[in-house]
Design a protein around this motif. Structure first.
Motif, PDB file in Angstrom:
ATOM      1  N   ASN A 119      27.321 -75.118 -32.646  1.00 27.95           N
ATOM      2  CA  ASN A 119      27.618 -76.556 -33.480  1.00 27.95           C
ATOM      3  C   ASN A 119      28.405 -75.309 -34.762  1.00 27.95           C
ATOM      4  O   ASN A 119      28.269 -75.637 -36.345  1.00 27.95           O
ATOM      5  CB  ASN A 119      26.745 -77.327 -34.291  1.00 27.95           C
ATOM      6  CG  ASN A 119      26.458 -78.242 -33.389  1.00 27.95           C
ATOM      7  OD1 ASN A 119      27.556 -78.654 -32.519  1.00 27.95           O
ATOM      8  ND2 ASN A 119      25.526 -78.893 -33.649  1.00 27.95           N
ATOM      9  N   ALA A 120      28.559 -73.946 -34.918  1.00 26.30           N
ATOM     10  CA  ALA A 120      28.250 -73.062 -36.038  1.00 26.30           C
ATOM     11  C   ALA A 120      30.553 -72.172 -34.998  1.00 26.30           C
ATOM     12  O   ALA A 120      29.918 -72.030 -33.881  1.00 26.30           O
ATOM     13  CB  ALA A 120      27.737 -71.959 -36.439  1.00 26.30           C
ATOM     14  N   PHE A 121      31.505 -71.789 -36.364  1.00 24.65           N
ATOM     15  CA  PHE A 121      31.841 -70.813 -35.465  1.00 24.65           C
ATOM     16  C   PHE A 121      32.489 -70.617 -36.661  1.00 24.65           C
ATOM     17  O   PHE A 121      32.251 -70.606 -37.928  1.00 24.65           O
ATOM     18  CB  PHE A 121      33.146 -72.167 -35.334  1.00 24.65           C
ATOM     19  CG  PHE A 121      34.498 -71.031 -34.919  1.00 24.65           C
ATOM     20  CD1 PHE A 121      34.652 -71.040 -33.826  1.00 24.65           C
ATOM     21  CD2 PHE A 121      35.401 -70.832 -36.054  1.00 24.65           C
ATOM     22  CE1 PHE A 121      35.811 -69.617 -33.187  1.00 24.65           C
ATOM     23  CE2 PHE A 121      36.699 -70.414 -35.853  1.00 24.65           C
ATOM     24  CZ  PHE A 121      36.553 -69.861 -34.795  1.00 24.65           C
ATOM     25  N   ILE A 122      31.991 -69.116 -35.954  1.00 20.13           N
ATOM     26  CA  ILE A 122      32.676 -68.192 -36.944  1.00 20.13           C
ATOM     27  C   ILE A 122      34.236 -67.083 -37.067  1.00 20.13           C
ATOM     28  O   ILE A 122      34.250 -66.420 -35.748  1.00 20.13           O
ATOM     29  CB  ILE A 122      31.137 -66.711 -37.831  1.00 20.13           C
ATOM     30  CG1 ILE A 122      30.306 -68.052 -37.540  1.00 20.13           C
ATOM     31  CG2 ILE A 122      31.766 -66.109 -39.032  1.00 20.13           C
ATOM     32  CD1 ILE A 122      29.305 -66.665 -38.032  1.00 20.13           C
ATOM     33  N   ARG A 123      34.718 -67.179 -38.037  1.00 17.28           N
ATOM     34  CA  ARG A 123      36.016 -66.484 -38.024  1.00 17.28           C
ATOM     35  C   ARG A 123      35.871 -65.451 -39.001  1.00 17.28           C
ATOM     36  O   ARG A 123      36.582 -65.517 -39.973  1.00 17.28           O
ATOM     37  CB  ARG A 123      37.284 -67.248 -37.319  1.00 17.28           C
ATOM     38  CG  ARG A 123      38.400 -66.579 -37.673  1.00 17.28           C
ATOM     39  CD  ARG A 123      38.766 -66.234 -36.781  1.00 17.28           C
ATOM     40  NE  ARG A 123      39.753 -65.454 -36.625  1.00 17.28           N
ATOM     41  CZ  ARG A 123      40.904 -65.316 -34.712  1.00 17.28           C
ATOM     42  NH1 ARG A 123      41.009 -65.876 -34.082  1.00 17.28           N
ATOM     43  NH2 ARG A 123      42.701 -64.728 -35.705  1.00 17.28           N
ATOM     44  N   PRO A 124      36.255 -63.874 -39.018  1.00 16.97           N
ATOM     45  CA  PRO A 124      36.209 -62.871 -39.561  1.00 16.97           C
ATOM     46  C   PRO A 124      37.438 -62.836 -39.370  1.00 16.97           C
ATOM     47  O   PRO A 124      38.208 -63.294 -38.333  1.00 16.97           O
ATOM     48  CB  PRO A 124      35.960 -62.027 -39.281  1.00 16.97           C
ATOM     49  CG  PRO A 124      34.579 -61.966 -37.639  1.00 16.97           C
ATOM     50  CD  PRO A 124      35.799 -63.543 -37.441  1.00 16.97           C
ATOM     51  N   SER A 125      38.302 -62.055 -40.691  1.00 14.85           N
ATOM     52  CA  SER A 125      40.078 -62.240 -40.521  1.00 14.85           C
ATOM     53  C   SER A 125      39.855 -61.346 -42.035  1.00 14.85           C
ATOM     54  O   SER A 125      39.403 -61.236 -42.629  1.00 14.85           O
ATOM     55  CB  SER A 125      40.737 -63.617 -40.838  1.00 14.85           C
ATOM     56  OG  SER A 125      40.380 -64.312 -40.531  1.00 14.85           O
ATOM     57  N   PRO A 126      40.644 -60.529 -41.771  1.00 12.64           N
ATOM     58  CA  PRO A 126      41.273 -58.921 -42.375  1.00 12.64           C
ATOM     59  C   PRO A 126      42.392 -59.764 -43.740  1.00 12.64           C
ATOM     60  O   PRO A 126      42.928 -60.584 -44.090  1.00 12.64           O
ATOM     61  CB  PRO A 126      42.196 -57.753 -41.343  1.00 12.64           C
ATOM     62  CG  PRO A 126      42.892 -58.809 -40.956  1.00 12.64           C
ATOM     63  CD  PRO A 126      42.249 -60.112 -39.756  1.00 12.64           C
ATOM     64  N   SER A 127      41.742 -59.273 -45.202  1.00 12.06           N
ATOM     65  CA  SER A 127      42.501 -59.546 -46.134  1.00 12.06           C
ATOM     66  C   SER A 127      44.060 -58.969 -46.277  1.00 12.06           C
ATOM     67  O   SER A 127      44.605 -59.919 -46.540  1.00 12.06           O
ATOM     68  CB  SER A 127      42.004 -59.276 -47.659  1.00 12.06           C
ATOM     69  OG  SER A 127      41.981 -57.296 -47.381  1.00 12.06           O
TER      70      SER A 127
END
Length: 341
Positions: A119-127
């Motif tokens: 039930n969790a979704f983590i999306r790292p993205s570059p600035s």
């Protein structure tokens, strides 16, 4: 009109929670972040198709200086919320190198327990060196997460300074994390990120409780000095409005997290009741449109044939000191046509 591939992604995204939904969510965000023009067109069509299914989540922005414990708080809060039956999406923005343009994208590795939950979704993205502490496509990614049924969307900014406040312009509530012993009472009354925070949290109270209490007192006093309590629309006696609040907690130990969530729920209840939540979102949508116009004009300028022809020579003259930078900028703008003046 969606092509078959994108329609399948949309169907998976809006279906029941599953591995296929998570895969579709990741692929659509990747499509949004692409700089290819054909991908941009596809992404626009997907986003418009998903729009009716968005807007049902609570959007929480979390900011603070590097090392304040943003990732630790998000993991602790996320675990607490999932245990209560919520679905939590985290859009974590990592700083990009101004030299190479690369990013490590390490936020997900700091949320080891949260990242493995269904039930969790983590999306790292570059600035990508975008100013304001967030990535260029964070707003769009937030809508996609909402369409997938995540009812809590958390945006974690890069470690920001006092002028980088873009996350407040895309979320329902702006939470600012502070450290004990991070400055004196003068630091607490500086303008910028401090004066727009809806909730200020002093983290790491377990390290120095006395310092955390002093910081809480300083910042509480500063909020009054900056006029929050004196605003006639937010008078302290009017309980129909939210008043910026300061609290302490320990994200590492989990102490204070239930109280934090109670404050967030109270904020949400008040904002829904007085109509400010929808008003805020409408203002943010308009600002988002103009932000995209600014980005589009800059891209059109950089790719204009006349500009590309003149740019090398004018850049060389500016570097050699034979032409003022302002004069070169004016000539490049004029090369696009007088309709821009």
């Amino acid at each position: 009109m969606l092509n078959a591939v994108d329609q399948a992604l949309v169907n998976d995204l809006t279906g029941a929670p599953s591995l296929a939904q998570r895969r579709a969510l990741a692929k659509i965000i990747t499509l949004l972040e692409s700089t290819r023009m054909d991908h941009r067109k596809r992404a626009d069509d997907v986003l418009n198709t998903l729009l009716p299914k968005t807007g049902k989540s609570f959007r929480l922005g979390i900011s603070g200086v590097p090392g304040v414990g943003k990732s630790t708080l998000i993991e602790t809060l996320g675990l607490y919320l999932i245990d209560k039956g919520h679905r939590v999406a985290v859009l974590a923005i990592d700083p990009s190198s101004s030299l190479s343009g690369g990013s490590i994208l390490g936020d997900k590795t700091r949320m080891e327990k949260l990242s493995v939950l269904d039930n969790a979704f983590i999306r790292p993205s570059p600035s990508s060196c975008t100013l304001g502490g967030v990535a260029e496509k964070t707003r769009e990614a937030m809508l996609v997460a909402e369409a997938a049924g995540f009812d809590i969307v958390i945006v974690e900014t890069v470690g920001v300074g006092q002028s980088e406040i873009a996350v407040a312009g895309m979320t329902d509530m702006f939470l600012l994390l502070q450290l004990p012993n991070a400055g004196d009472d003068l630091q607490a009354i500086k303008k910028g990120v401090m004066e727009i925070a809806d909730l200020i949290v002093i983290n790491k109270v377990d390290i120095d409780p006395d310092a955390a209490m002093r910081a809480q007192l300083f910042i509480t006093s500063s909020l009054r000095l900056m006029g929050f309590q004196g605003n006639p629309d937010h008078a302290s006696h009017n309980q129909a409005y939210w008043h910026p609040t300061v609290m302490t907690l320990s994200a590492l130990e989990g102490n204070g997290v239930p109280e934090l969530w109670e404050k967030i729920l109270h904020f949400q209840k008040l904002q829904n009741a007085n109509g400010l939540l929808q008003s805020r979102r409408k203002q943010q949508a308009g600002a988002w449109m103009w932000d995209r116009i600014d980005a589009g004009l800059k891209n059109a300028f950089q790719n204009h044939p006349a500009v590309q022809t003149l740019l090398p020579g004018l850049s060389a003259e500016v570097n050699q000191g034979t032409m003022a930078a302002s004069v070169a900028a004016r000539r490049l703008l004029e090369a696009m046509g007088h309709e821009f003046f």
